[in-house]
Design a protein around this motif. Structure first.
Motif, short mmCIF file in Angstrom:
data_model
loop_
_atom_site.label_atom_id
_atom_site.label_comp_id
_atom_site.label_asym_id
_atom_site.label_seq_id
_atom_site.Cartn_x
_atom_site.Cartn_y
_atom_site.Cartn_z
N UNK A 53 -39.48 41.62 0.78
CA UNK A 53 -37.75 40.88 1.01
C UNK A 53 -38.20 39.88 -0.39
N UNK A 54 -38.67 38.74 -0.30
CA UNK A 54 -38.34 37.70 -1.07
C UNK A 54 -39.37 38.17 -2.50
N UNK A 55 -40.21 39.63 -2.95
CA UNK A 55 -40.47 39.76 -4.28
C UNK A 55 -39.32 40.45 -5.03
N UNK A 56 -39.02 41.79 -4.22
CA UNK A 56 -37.75 42.81 -4.74
C UNK A 56 -36.87 42.61 -4.55
N UNK A 57 -36.07 41.59 -4.27
CA UNK A 57 -34.86 41.06 -4.26
C UNK A 57 -33.88 42.22 -3.10
N UNK A 58 -32.29 41.94 -3.63
CA UNK A 58 -31.54 42.69 -2.43
C UNK A 58 -31.69 44.02 -2.77
N UNK A 59 -32.11 45.21 -1.73
CA UNK A 59 -31.91 46.21 -2.52
C UNK A 59 -32.63 47.29 -1.42
N UNK A 60 -32.83 48.33 -2.50
CA UNK A 60 -33.23 49.42 -1.07
C UNK A 60 -34.70 49.46 -0.46
N UNK A 61 -35.38 48.55 -0.93
CA UNK A 61 -36.98 48.66 -1.17
C UNK A 61 -37.07 47.66 0.30
N UNK A 62 -36.05 46.62 0.32
CA UNK A 62 -36.24 45.13 1.09
C UNK A 62 -35.15 45.73 2.58
N UNK A 63 -34.15 46.36 2.33
CA UNK A 63 -33.28 46.91 3.71
C UNK A 63 -34.53 47.77 4.56
N UNK A 64 -35.17 48.65 3.89
CA UNK A 64 -36.27 49.33 4.78
C UNK A 64 -37.31 48.03 5.31
N UNK A 65 -37.61 47.15 4.52
CA UNK A 65 -38.28 45.91 5.10
C UNK A 65 -37.86 45.49 6.27
N UNK A 66 -36.91 45.20 6.04
CA UNK A 66 -36.38 44.86 7.42
C UNK A 66 -36.30 45.29 8.34
N UNK A 67 -36.18 47.25 8.03
CA UNK A 67 -35.69 47.85 9.28
C UNK A 67 -37.75 47.49 9.91
N UNK A 68 -38.43 47.59 8.63
CA UNK A 68 -39.62 48.04 9.32
C UNK A 68 -40.20 46.57 10.47
N UNK A 69 -39.51 45.53 10.07
CA UNK A 69 -39.90 44.45 10.77
C UNK A 69 -39.59 44.72 12.21
N UNK A 70 -38.33 44.85 12.23
CA UNK A 70 -37.33 45.12 13.58
C UNK A 70 -38.24 46.04 14.73
N UNK A 71 -38.67 47.11 13.61
CA UNK A 71 -39.40 48.08 14.96
C UNK A 71 -41.02 47.15 14.87
N UNK A 72 -41.88 47.00 14.06
CA UNK A 72 -43.02 46.84 14.78
C UNK A 72 -42.51 45.02 15.30
N UNK A 73 -42.32 44.38 15.24
CA UNK A 73 -41.77 43.15 16.32
C UNK A 73 -41.76 44.01 18.05
N UNK A 74 -40.75 45.28 17.98
CA UNK A 74 -40.17 45.82 19.39
C UNK A 74 -41.22 46.84 20.05
N UNK A 75 -42.28 47.21 19.31
CA UNK A 75 -42.88 48.41 19.59
C UNK A 75 -43.98 47.68 19.99
N UNK A 76 -45.30 46.70 18.55
CA UNK A 76 -46.11 46.18 19.38
C UNK A 76 -46.43 45.82 20.46
N UNK A 77 -45.79 44.30 20.76
CA UNK A 77 -45.72 43.79 22.23
C UNK A 77 -45.63 45.21 23.75
N UNK A 78 -44.83 46.49 23.13
CA UNK A 78 -44.78 47.03 24.68
C UNK A 78 -45.85 47.83 24.42
#
Lengths: 114, 84, 161
Positions: A53-78
């Motif tokens: 997110x910090x490298x690429x700024x606001x755009x398609x890549x960083x929005x996908x990165x935010x979604x990916x953070x959410x998925x990893x945080x949710x799935x990995x402890x489960x």
């Protein structure tokens, strides 16, 4: 400015990844390995994704990165929880140096049925 | 950047060591789960280098699919059906 | 109302994935979100909608900040234990009790326990959680409950109950 923040996050995240994998090799039994590996690798990967997110700024890549953070945080402890329960039910005992095991005491007889 | 990729490959070899050696089946499952999360990290670093968003697509799908695979392996270890 | 909120969440996820507001993309997203909601809407947990009341949302933000602080503490704790030559661990499984009733709150509690210092949730039986603890410091069940569960339970009660 934002690139140096991203670089710092990247270095810290990869350091945590390395620590988690060393824990996976060094610790004595499956439950301890699960602890070290899950915690460290989850936060490490989240930090790498945040640095995207910090490298690429606001755009398609960083929005996908935010979604990916959410998925990893949710799935990995489960996933860790599922593996721990499956390991205990399939009869893997704790390390000999362990202190107590309330779960095995409460489920004494049920292991044979399963 | 290549230093970071080298460090992640080092991590991957530690995981593969655990997959190969691991005395019990759950140990191998843990290592495979962690390997899946590391691949997401690889995808993120590639998307920083190339500035293309296809690598983040790979990362998202890999995270979700490796979660489903881990759950299936855990169910199998527990010795139950998949429908519960 | 509940179904409409689910639909909106799915549509926001779609827009974040495609990152375009062209009408064709929006139309495809609309159809896909509608189909997903019709087919799978009844397996979504029911407590999700409650979070969007303003007061509960405020406590959700407080909880997130608290949670991230504990996650970072947990990582330094694990790093200290793994890199130490003598491996200072004293593992075991303890049994703690929770007051939370709804499924959503319990899911969040289990995930929080797994990501915070030295603890890993193993199983839920009724009101009791079996927790694997890497460094047991006490043998009294009350004290264990105080140490492991309380700090999140207070906040989660305000959010989901």
């Amino acid at each position: 400015m934002s690139e140096s923040i991203g670089l710092g996050l990247l270095i810290v995240g990869i350091a945590f990844d390395v620590v988690g994998c060393i824990g996976l090799v060094r610790l004595p039994d499956i439950y301890n390995r699960l602890q070290a590996a899950t915690k460290c690798v989850t936060l490490g990967t989240c930090m790498i994704l945040l640095s995207v997110v910090f490298y690429t700024g606001i755009g398609p890549i960083s929005s996908k990165a935010v979604l990916c953070i959410w998925f990893v945080l949710l799935t990995s402890p489960t996933g860790a929880h599922a593996i721990a329960r499956a390991a205990h039910r399939s009869g893997i005992r704790l390390w000999e140096g362990s202190f107590m095991d309330k779960y095995a005491e409460d489920h004494e007889g049920t292991e044979d049925k399963v | 950047m290549s230093v970071f990729i080298a460090l992640l490959i080092f991590c991957t070899f530690l995981c593969l060591y655990r997959v190969g050696k691991g005395p019990t089946a759950p140990d191998r499952t843990v290592a495979i789960d962690i390997l899946g999360t590391l691949v997401v990290g690889f995808a993120a670093i590639f998307s920083i280098i190339t500035k293309k968003d296809i690598y983040m697509n790979i990362g998202i799908s890999w995270a979700l699919l490796s979660f489903i695979g881990t759950l299936a392996l855990a169910k199998y270890l527990e010795g139950r059906g998949f429908d519960e | 109302m509940k179904r409409f909120l689910h639909f909106l969440i799915l549509l926001v996820v779609w827009v974040m994935l495609t990152w375009s507001v062209h009408w064709q993309d929006l139309l495809v997203g609309f159809v896909v979100a509608l189909l997903a909601e019709i087919m799978l809407g009844d397996i979504f947990p029911t407590g999700v909608v409650k979070v969007f009341y303003p007061r509960r949302f405020f406590w959700l933000v407080v909880y997130s900040v608290d949670f991230f602080w504990y996650v970072i503490l947990a990582n330094f704790d694990v790093a200290y234990r793994v890199l130490n030559i003598y491996l200072p661990i004293r593992p075991g499984i303890v049994k703690v009790r929770t007051r939370l009733k709804t499924d959503m709150a319990r899911t969040f509690l289990a995930n929080s326990i797994t990501l915070t210092p030295g603890t890993l949730c193993v199983d839920f039986v009724g009101d009791h959680i079996y927790v694997h603890w890497i460094n047991i410091t006490s043998e009294d069940p009350e004290e264990e409950t105080e140490l492991i569960v309380r700090k999140f339970e207070k906040l989660l009660e305000r959010i989901f109950e």
